[in-house]
Scaffold this motif. Structure first.
Motif, PDB file in Angstrom:
ATOM      1  N   VAL A  29       0.982  -1.113  -0.155  1.00 25.00           N
ATOM      2  CA  VAL A  29      -0.020   0.064   0.040  1.00 25.00           C
ATOM      3  C   VAL A  29       0.893   1.325  -0.152  1.00 25.00           C
ATOM      4  N   VAL A  54      -6.263   1.802   6.623  1.00 23.73           N
ATOM      5  CA  VAL A  54      -6.303   1.369   5.567  1.00 23.73           C
ATOM      6  C   VAL A  54      -7.089  -0.162   5.179  1.00 23.73           C
ATOM      7  N   GLU A  63       0.069  -0.358   5.752  1.00 27.55           N
ATOM      8  CA  GLU A  63       0.663   0.049   4.593  1.00 27.55           C
ATOM      9  C   GLU A  63       1.795  -0.914   4.226  1.00 27.55           C
ATOM     10  N   VAL A  73      -8.474  -0.299  -2.779  1.00 26.66           N
ATOM     11  CA  VAL A  73      -7.883   0.153  -1.580  1.00 26.66           C
ATOM     12  C   VAL A  73      -8.589   1.519  -0.976  1.00 26.66           C
ATOM     13  N   LEU A  75      -8.747   4.152   2.080  1.00 26.46           N
ATOM     14  CA  LEU A  75      -7.965   5.176   2.760  1.00 26.46           C
ATOM     15  C   LEU A  75      -8.777   6.055   3.685  1.00 26.46           C
TER      16      LEU A  75
END
Length: 92
Positions: A29, A54, A63, A73, A75
């Protein structure tokens, strides 16, 4: 193609929240965010400060979690205290 979505109080200077990018193979990530250049650079600092949650494909990640072609993904900005410590001015 990987989809990156900013959630919570995270957004770019231009108000963007959704990004797509090609990945050459599995990336962490953190590497994925770094590949976005200046657009998502502030997220790296927020990751270090533990102010970003995440997920990869709706599963809690970090991460260091690997991202592959076709993954999503997300965030999510948070300040760890339930307040509003991550306003747009904190992101950029």
């Amino acid at each position: 193609m990987v989809t990156i979505t900013l959630m919570g109080q995270l957004q770019t200077e231009d108000g963007e929240r959704d990004f797509t990018c090609e990945v050459p193979g599995p990336l962490s990530v953190k590497q994925l965010i770094q590949r976005q250049g200046m657009t998502l650079r502030p997220v790296l600092q927020l990751l270090r400060e533990k102010k970003v949650l995440v997920t990869v494909n709706k599963k809690i990640a970090s991460e260091d979690s690997l991202v592959n072609d076709g993954d999503a993904v997300r965030l999510v900005g948070h300040d760890g205290m339930g307040g509003t410590g991550l306003g747009p001015s904190s992101f950029y």
